[in-house]
Design an enzyme around this catalytic site. Structure first.
Site, PDB file in Angstrom:
ATOM      1  N   LYS A  54       0.847  -1.204   0.000  1.00 10.91           N
ATOM      2  CA  LYS A  54       0.000   0.000   0.000  1.00 10.91           C
ATOM      3  C   LYS A  54       0.875   1.244   0.000  1.00 10.91           C
ATOM      4  O   LYS A  54       0.627   2.200  -0.751  1.00 10.91           O
ATOM      5  CB  LYS A  54      -0.915   0.015   1.230  1.00 10.91           C
ATOM      6  CG  LYS A  54      -2.103  -0.915   1.110  1.00 10.91           C
ATOM      7  CD  LYS A  54      -2.798  -1.111   2.442  1.00 10.91           C
ATOM      8  CE  LYS A  54      -3.828  -2.235   2.322  1.00 10.91           C
ATOM      9  NZ  LYS A  54      -4.280  -2.758   3.595  1.00 10.91           N
ATOM     10  N   GLN A  98      -5.248  -1.501   9.524  1.00  9.50           N
ATOM     11  CA  GLN A  98      -5.169  -2.850   8.964  1.00  9.50           C
ATOM     12  C   GLN A  98      -5.840  -3.857   9.905  1.00  9.50           C
ATOM     13  O   GLN A  98      -5.594  -3.864  11.112  1.00  9.50           O
ATOM     14  CB  GLN A  98      -3.683  -3.223   8.745  1.00  9.50           C
ATOM     15  CG  GLN A  98      -3.461  -4.556   8.079  1.00  9.50           C
ATOM     16  CD  GLN A  98      -3.845  -4.576   6.605  1.00  9.50           C
ATOM     17  OE1 GLN A  98      -3.905  -3.540   5.941  1.00  9.50           O
ATOM     18  NE2 GLN A  98      -4.100  -5.755   6.082  1.00  9.50           N
ATOM     19  N   ASP A 121     -11.609   2.700   3.798  1.00 11.24           N
ATOM     20  CA  ASP A 121     -12.045   1.306   3.752  1.00 11.24           C
ATOM     21  C   ASP A 121     -13.563   1.198   3.597  1.00 11.24           C
ATOM     22  O   ASP A 121     -14.075   0.129   3.244  1.00 11.24           O
ATOM     23  CB  ASP A 121     -11.676   0.597   5.067  1.00 11.24           C
ATOM     24  CG  ASP A 121     -10.432  -0.256   4.964  1.00 11.24           C
ATOM     25  OD1 ASP A 121     -10.180  -0.800   3.880  1.00 11.24           O
ATOM     26  OD2 ASP A 121      -9.727  -0.375   5.976  1.00 11.24           O
TER      27      ASP A 121
END
Ligand code: GUN
Length: 296
Positions: A54, A98, A121
């Protein structure tokens, strides 16, 4: 006749290139650089790889990347304090914590502490509600990537029968909402669904997101259907570890009109859509037009 293999790597490269072009324009015309903060708690090896990828792709797109690595025994209050700082930081337009988090943390509490406008997200309860009511939301990256590929392949999805196998909050449910938003007739199937094979055979669009290796076989696919395989499963085969999807590729590809492979299908689109969401969040935060073709 074998179906067309949908090249997720090529799609993802195109999304990243369009994001990078828009980011370059933002810098030139507005003096604005989108920033993504990724928070990793603990040392899970797979998560470390994701987070590194990422970071690299964020920088390649011309954005700022902020990585925060915390020890596995970090108190939840410290993580919440970091999120509060990131929420208040004007250089940070997107925040990703995460998952999975260590067992002593309440993932719902942590995710809902993120400013919904920075929730790239799309997991915050506000974004879940906005998506569910057809309003402008931050949309989870994997289903957004699937939608982009389906739109590119089909053009309009209106009136098509879509079956989503799997009811997770991260993929199955938001995927169903997005397909509904594009006027598909949507059914969500799960472990208790009766006669799954017959239901799947009714699908013009079949999305498999269950996490069970190769459970969707060719006899469950309608001839000419588009099959999107979200599964990434590690299996031991002939003494080697292999990655396979939730779809038995060989038998399904023989029947489908188009199908995503594993690896190289949906997977690469997830990080590409994370970059797209970060750009979208930056544009919304500054009242600028959103990037075309990169949102739901
Ligand atoms: N862990 C595995 N996939 C994801 C994802 O898409 N988002 C977050 N936050 N964690 C993950």
């Amino acid at each position: 006749m074998a179906g067309q293999v949908i090249d997720g790597k090529a799609f993802a490269a195109d999304v990243r290139a369009r994001v990078a072009a828009h980011v370059a324009r933002l810098a030139e015309e507005q003096g604005l650089v989108p920033g993504l903060a990724v928070v990793l708690v603990g040392e899970d090896p797979a998560s470390q790889v994701y987070v590194r990828n990422k970071g690299v792709q964020t920088l390649e797109a011309g954005m700022r990347s902020f990585e925060h690595k915390l020890p596995a025994d970090t108190p939840e209050a410290d993580l919440l304090a970091l999120i509060a700082r990131l929420n208040a930081d004007a250089q940070v337009h997107g925040i990703l914590v995460q998952l999975p988090l260590p067992a002593h943390m309440n993932a719902d509490l942590v995710i809902n502490a993120i400013d919904p406008a920075k929730d790239v997200d799309g997991f915050h309860i506000s974004n879940v509600g906005l998506l569910g009511t057809g309003q402008k939301a931050m949309v989870p990256c994997t289903p957004l990537g699937c939608l982009m590929m389906l739109r590119a392949y089909h053009g309009s999805l209106s009136g098509l029968n879509a079956v989503v196998v799997g009811r997770s909050n991260i993929v199955g449910k938001p995927m169903a909402q997005l397909l509904l938003g594009d006027s598909c007739t949507v059914t969500i199937a799960h472990s208790r669904t009766k006669d799954l094979a017959a239901l799947c055979r009714s699908a013009d669009i079949l999305v498999a997101a269950v996490g069970r290796p190769e459970m969707i076989t060719g006899d469950m696919v309608k001839p000419g259907a588009t099959v999107i395989d979200v599964g990434i499963n590690r299996v031991e085969r002939d003494g080697k570890t292999r990655l396979v999807g939730d779809v038995d590729f060989a038998s399904a590809a023989a029947v489908a009109g188009a199908i995503t492979p594993v690896p190289g299908g949906v997977g690469p689109m997830t990080i590409a859509c994370l970059l797209a969401n970060t750009l979208t969040a930056c544009c919304r935060a500054h009242g600028l037009p959103e990037p075309e073709g990169l949102t739901a």
